[in-house]
Enzyme design. Structure first.
Site, PDB file in Angstrom:
ATOM      1  N   ASP A   1      41.592  51.131  33.796  1.00  0.00           N
ATOM      2  CA  ASP A   1      41.214  49.939  33.692  1.00  0.00           C
ATOM      3  C   ASP A   1      40.541  49.729  32.220  1.00  0.00           C
ATOM      4  O   ASP A   1      39.564  50.047  31.812  1.00  0.00           O
ATOM      5  CB  ASP A   1      40.289  49.250  34.602  1.00  0.00           C
ATOM      6  CG  ASP A   1      39.901  47.863  34.573  1.00  0.00           C
ATOM      7  OD1 ASP A   1      40.002  47.336  33.526  1.00  0.00           O
ATOM      8  OD2 ASP A   1      39.101  47.267  35.347  1.00  0.00           O
TER       9      ASP A   1
ATOM     10  N   PHE B   1      33.310  48.505  37.292  1.00  0.00           N
ATOM     11  CA  PHE B   1      33.322  46.913  37.304  1.00  0.00           C
ATOM     12  C   PHE B   1      34.956  46.540  37.124  1.00  0.00           C
ATOM     13  O   PHE B   1      35.514  47.074  36.103  1.00  0.00           O
ATOM     14  CB  PHE B   1      32.780  46.303  36.127  1.00  0.00           C
ATOM     15  CG  PHE B   1      32.888  44.651  36.471  1.00  0.00           C
ATOM     16  CD1 PHE B   1      32.135  44.068  37.238  1.00  0.00           C
ATOM     17  CD2 PHE B   1      33.825  44.101  35.764  1.00  0.00           C
ATOM     18  CE1 PHE B   1      32.093  42.635  37.575  1.00  0.00           C
ATOM     19  CE2 PHE B   1      34.093  42.694  35.801  1.00  0.00           C
ATOM     20  CZ  PHE B   1      33.157  41.964  36.577  1.00  0.00           C
TER      21      PHE B   1
ATOM     22  N   LYS C   1      41.447  40.341  28.683  1.00  0.00           N
ATOM     23  CA  LYS C   1      40.507  40.035  27.645  1.00  0.00           C
ATOM     24  C   LYS C   1      41.241  39.920  26.354  1.00  0.00           C
ATOM     25  O   LYS C   1      41.978  38.725  25.995  1.00  0.00           O
ATOM     26  CB  LYS C   1      39.402  41.086  27.744  1.00  0.00           C
ATOM     27  CG  LYS C   1      38.615  40.759  29.116  1.00  0.00           C
ATOM     28  CD  LYS C   1      37.110  41.507  28.963  1.00  0.00           C
ATOM     29  CE  LYS C   1      36.431  40.991  30.157  1.00  0.00           C
ATOM     30  NZ  LYS C   1      36.023  42.057  31.070  1.00  0.00           N
TER      31      LYS C   1
HETATM   32  C1  LIG Z   1      36.259  41.873  32.699  1.00  0.00           C
HETATM   33  C2  LIG Z   1      36.572  42.946  33.398  1.00  0.00           C
HETATM   34  C3  LIG Z   1      37.597  42.745  34.565  1.00  0.00           C
HETATM   35  C4  LIG Z   1      37.658  41.242  35.222  1.00  0.00           C
HETATM   36  O1  LIG Z   1      38.433  40.569  34.330  1.00  0.00           O
HETATM   37  P1  LIG Z   1      38.488  39.051  34.576  1.00  0.00           P
HETATM   38  O2  LIG Z   1      39.178  38.497  33.542  1.00  0.00           O
HETATM   39  O3  LIG Z   1      37.063  38.529  34.397  1.00  0.00           O
HETATM   40  O4  LIG Z   1      38.873  38.851  36.160  1.00  0.00           O
HETATM   41  C5  LIG Z   1      38.155  44.032  35.097  1.00  0.00           C
HETATM   42  N1  LIG Z   1      37.624  45.124  34.665  1.00  0.00           N
HETATM   43  C6  LIG Z   1      36.980  45.296  33.440  1.00  0.00           C
HETATM   44  C7  LIG Z   1      36.728  46.570  33.152  1.00  0.00           C
HETATM   45  C8  LIG Z   1      36.587  44.175  33.033  1.00  0.00           C
HETATM   46  O5  LIG Z   1      35.633  44.282  31.758  1.00  0.00           O
END
Ligand SMILES: *Cc1c(COP(=O)(O)O)cnc(C)c1O
Length: 401
Positions: free
Chosen positions: A226, A141, A255
């Protein structure tokens, strides 16, 4: 008196239905607690997908935001401001990366990392133009933009939204041999989550991430981590990559970087990589604005000052020790690192949603992820007393018929 039903109906009538929320309407938050329209109090075990690791409405971050609101909010990057440089410096000191590039959402930062890696591939590695490949893993994700959903393996995320962006061969997550087989002369990067949050807190075999790093070094390939969800203490280390002493070439964060006050994300790397970006290559009207920068500096300071990484590690272990003793009646698998715990229920139970509803009744907000898994990711400011209140409730719920 306007009740929850009123606000739920409003959202359903006037908003696109791209989420399926629990039936709770929140009006206030403080620390690990949130309150609904009717005045009920809940322990927040989702933390806005780990964006409020510092706890709701953290007083220090709030004050930093108010102070900045009194002065200046947005300049655009056409001018310098007196907060962005301080934010860069703080990030560099805390993470060890020489430079960073600020964006807003996580998906934007992932897109930015992809652009940086591709440019590196063409200018440094010598890959023929527009041939760059970035290896990704199934179950990933990374966000919701068209390019990012081009390499999701989740059917619903993409099947109505093509055509897609090419250049992202996908391999099985956790399988080092699969990566070896996918590498070719055009491979510029491998992009992974050190553990997959949205895929149900999936932890790869021990040594996997280190082996990926070694492959990258041997083959002149960038490692992109990520850590938008796993970073900044969530898994009991500052970065989840630290658990295996991996230092990715490009680190993507978001985040918790702003403690839930304002969207702030960033791409981190050293100068030989991020220095390839020149004026005009990339931009964002809001990225790097002084309000976001001031908030992010305070949010990073809170992680340090309140030792949230250590608390995540210790309380996470404490919770895992407790949960491991719960009879396995309904539990298929229990996984976790720090305060990032997934309880996968037996699939014949038909999904974790029903359990999330019951937990809500009992004052705990948790959300099912990947249908069968209950995610426990409370704010990292959780204390032991609150954990001791929560754990028996979770235990009882897990033993439900
Ligand atoms: C939440 C998340 C994203 C995307 O972040 P947004 O602020 O919602 O665009 C990308 N990678 C990971 C691992 C995430 O948990």
């Amino acid at each position: 008196m306007l009740n929850s039903e009123y606000f739920i109906n409003l959202e359903n009538q006037y908003g696109a239905h791209n989420y399926h929320p629990l039936d709770v309407v929140l009006v206030k938050g403080e620390g690990v607690w949130v309150y609904d329209v009717e005045g009920n109090k809940y322990l927040d075990c989702l933390s806005a997908y780990s964006a409020v690791s510092q706890g709701h409405n953290h007083p220090k971050i709030k004050q930093a935001m108010i102070d900045q609101l009194d002065r200046l909010t947005l300049t655009s990057r056409a001018f310098y401001n007196d907060k962005l440089g301080l934010f860069y410096k703080k990030l560099s000191e805390m993470t060890g990366y020489e430079m960073s590039l600020p964006m807003n959402s996580g998906a934007e930062a992932v897109e930015t990392a992809i652009k940086v890696a591709r440019k590196w591939g063409y200018h440094i590695k010598g890959v023929p133009r527009h041939q760059a490949e970035i290896i990704v893993a199934d179950g990933n994700f990374h966000g919701r933009t068209i390019t990012i959903i081009s390499f999701t393996s989740t059917h619903q995320y993409k099947h109505d939204f093509g055509p897609f962006t090419p250049g992202f061969p996908m391999v099985k997550y956790g399988d080092i041999k699969a990566i070896e087989d996918a590498i070719n002369d055009n491979t510029v990067a491998i992009m992974l989550e050190p553990l997959q949050g949205e895929n149900g807190i999936l932890i790869p075999p021990e040594g996997y991430f280190k082996a990926v790093e070694n492959l990258c070094r041997e083959n002149n390939i960038l490692l992109i981590a990520d850590e938008i969800q796993t970073g900044l203490g969530r898994t009991g280390a500052f970065f989840a990559s630290d658990h295996e002493n991996v230092r990715p070439d490009i680190m993507v964060i978001g985040k918790a970087l702003s403690g839930g006050f304002y969207p702030v994300s960033a791409v981190l790397a050293d100068e030989p990589i991020l220095g390839l970006i020149v004026p005009g290559d990339h931009g964002s009207t809001f990225g790097g604005n002084p309000l976001g920068a001031a908030v992010a500096i305070a949010a990073l300071e809170v992680i340090e000052e309140e030792k949230l990484v250590e608390n995540s590690r210790d309380l996470g272990q404490y919770m895992m020790d407790y949960l491991e003793e719960v009879p396995k009646k309904n539990i298929h698998d229990l996984r976790g690192k720090g305060l990032f715990i997934g309880i996968e229920l037996k699939h014949e139970l038909g999904g974790a949603r029903r359990y999330a509803e019951v937990l809500k009744q009992k004052g705990i907000l948790a959300k099912e992820t990947h249908t069968h898994t209950i995610r426990l990711a409370p704010p990292l400011v959780l204390d032991k007393d609150t954990a001791d209140w929560m754990l028996p409730i979770i235990r009882d719920t897990l033993l439900m018929d």
